[in-house]
Design a protein around this motif. Structure first.
Motif, PDB file in Angstrom:
ATOM      1  N   SER A  42     -31.671 -56.347   9.264  1.00  0.00           N
ATOM      2  CA  SER A  42     -32.033 -55.512   8.122  1.00  0.00           C
ATOM      3  C   SER A  42     -33.459 -55.800   7.686  1.00  0.00           C
ATOM      4  O   SER A  42     -34.080 -56.778   8.103  1.00  0.00           O
ATOM      5  N   ARG A  43     -33.999 -54.934   6.841  1.00  0.00           N
ATOM      6  CA  ARG A  43     -35.306 -55.181   6.244  1.00  0.00           C
ATOM      7  C   ARG A  43     -35.187 -56.297   5.230  1.00  0.00           C
ATOM      8  O   ARG A  43     -34.133 -56.492   4.637  1.00  0.00           O
ATOM      9  N   PRO A  44     -36.283 -57.052   4.960  1.00  0.00           N
ATOM     10  CA  PRO A  44     -37.584 -57.014   5.642  1.00  0.00           C
ATOM     11  C   PRO A  44     -37.502 -57.635   7.033  1.00  0.00           C
ATOM     12  O   PRO A  44     -36.458 -58.186   7.403  1.00  0.00           O
ATOM     13  N   ASN A  45     -38.601 -57.586   7.769  1.00  0.00           N
ATOM     14  CA  ASN A  45     -38.566 -58.023   9.158  1.00  0.00           C
ATOM     15  C   ASN A  45     -38.307 -59.511   9.324  1.00  0.00           C
ATOM     16  O   ASN A  45     -37.935 -59.952  10.415  1.00  0.00           O
ATOM     17  N   ASP A  46     -38.523 -60.300   8.270  1.00  0.00           N
ATOM     18  CA  ASP A  46     -38.222 -61.734   8.349  1.00  0.00           C
ATOM     19  C   ASP A  46     -36.895 -62.072   7.674  1.00  0.00           C
ATOM     20  O   ASP A  46     -36.632 -63.237   7.370  1.00  0.00           O
ATOM     21  N   ALA A  47     -36.044 -61.076   7.453  1.00  0.00           N
ATOM     22  CA  ALA A  47     -34.757 -61.311   6.804  1.00  0.00           C
ATOM     23  C   ALA A  47     -33.923 -62.290   7.615  1.00  0.00           C
ATOM     24  O   ALA A  47     -33.821 -62.194   8.839  1.00  0.00           O
ATOM     25  N   ALA A  48     -33.318 -63.252   6.919  1.00  0.00           N
ATOM     26  CA  ALA A  48     -32.514 -64.278   7.580  1.00  0.00           C
ATOM     27  C   ALA A  48     -31.396 -64.711   6.645  1.00  0.00           C
ATOM     28  O   ALA A  48     -31.449 -64.479   5.428  1.00  0.00           O
ATOM     29  N   ALA A  49     -30.373 -65.320   7.208  1.00  0.00           N
ATOM     30  CA  ALA A  49     -29.257 -65.833   6.413  1.00  0.00           C
ATOM     31  C   ALA A  49     -28.602 -66.972   7.175  1.00  0.00           C
ATOM     32  O   ALA A  49     -28.864 -67.185   8.361  1.00  0.00           O
ATOM     33  N   TRP A  50     -27.749 -67.705   6.469  1.00  0.00           N
ATOM     34  CA  TRP A  50     -27.028 -68.832   7.052  1.00  0.00           C
ATOM     35  C   TRP A  50     -25.568 -68.445   7.297  1.00  0.00           C
ATOM     36  O   TRP A  50     -24.912 -67.865   6.427  1.00  0.00           O
ATOM     37  N   VAL A  51     -25.060 -68.789   8.481  1.00  0.00           N
ATOM     38  CA  VAL A  51     -23.651 -68.563   8.797  1.00  0.00           C
ATOM     39  C   VAL A  51     -23.040 -69.876   9.276  1.00  0.00           C
ATOM     40  O   VAL A  51     -23.717 -70.725   9.859  1.00  0.00           O
ATOM     41  N   GLU A  52     -21.735 -70.026   9.015  1.00  0.00           N
ATOM     42  CA  GLU A  52     -21.045 -71.229   9.490  1.00  0.00           C
ATOM     43  C   GLU A  52     -20.861 -71.167  11.007  1.00  0.00           C
ATOM     44  O   GLU A  52     -20.518 -70.121  11.559  1.00  0.00           O
ATOM     45  N   THR A  53     -21.067 -72.289  11.651  1.00  0.00           N
ATOM     46  CA  THR A  53     -20.923 -72.311  13.108  1.00  0.00           C
ATOM     47  C   THR A  53     -19.491 -72.048  13.542  1.00  0.00           C
ATOM     48  O   THR A  53     -19.264 -71.540  14.650  1.00  0.00           O
TER      49      THR A  53
END
Length: 229
Positions: free
Chosen positions: A81-92
């Motif tokens: 998704s926008r913005p181009n540096d969008a990031a999130a944390w997910v559980e392994t």
């Protein structure tokens, strides 16, 4: 076979160590395959979550080492998704982590795509990149989806969508300004390889993008790192 870290959904005991997931390099990166709709944290220390699902991208690029918090391991992933540096944390434990030996580099000035395996360049392709007024965005992205097309249509034999979006166009051709690697056919053949005339997408010959999809494997494309310089 590529290395994999298996995980199961549901309750899990507290962890004391996380899997070894280094930051992506030219030789190796990690893909987090989504097993279903998955809660994610935009900040690791926040409990509020967003939902990400395999419809947007079957796998997401892991951006760095796994981290342990409150007895659970997390990895930071690039979102589609926008913005181009969008990031999130997910559980392994909620994803399947798989290593990939592939990396795609787009050189805007050279108007060239380089395909690396284990850090070594295995193929180079001349391409059409974004025009000066609608440039191909720079950054570290990943493949989101791959859709087979018609060779004689404008987008050619394959459309390989990226997590990248145009920095100029909020909407394009009914979509959200998503950037893709795609083939060439019909009117798009008027723009020669080695030119800068697209709305931001990167156009390859049908034979080139067909090779890319077959060589990496359509089921393993999602999450493959794509660096645009």
């Amino acid at each position: 076979m590529l290395a994999a870290v298996g995980v199961l959904l549901g309750a899990a005991p507290a962890q004391t160590a996380c899997p070894d997931v280094p930051a992506p390099t030219r030789a190796r990166a990690w893909r987090a395959e989504l097993l279903g709709n998955t809660p994610a944290r935009t900040r690791l220390t926040r409990t509020a979550t967003v939902q990400i699902g395999p419809r947007a991208a079957g796998a997401l690029l892991v951006l760095g080492p796994a981290r342990l918090l409150d007895g659970r391991c997390w990895v930071r992933v690039r979102l589609a998704s926008r913005p181009n540096d969008a990031a999130a944390w997910v559980e392994t434990r909620r994803v399947q982590l798989r290593a990939t030996r592939w990396r795609i580099e787009v050189r805007r000035a050279r108007r060239e795509v380089r395909v690396r395996r284990d850090g070594r360049i295995v193929r180079r392709f001349r391409v059409v990149v974004g025009a000066p007024s609608t440039p191909t965005p720079r950054g570290l992205f990943a493949i989101a989806t791959a859709t087979r097309g018609a060779p004689n249509d404008f987008y050619g034999a394959w459309v390989v969508s990226l997590t990248a979006h145009s920095d100029v166009l909020q909407r394009y051709d009914g979509g959200d300004g998503r950037v893709a690697l795609h083939g060439r056919g019909g009117a798009s053949l008027r723009d020669p390889l080695g030119s800068a005339r697209s709305h931001g997408c990167v156009r390859l010959d049908n034979a080139a993008i067909g090779w890319l999809v077959r060589r990496i494997g359509s089921a393993r494309l999602a999450g493959t790192p794509v660096e645009v310089r």
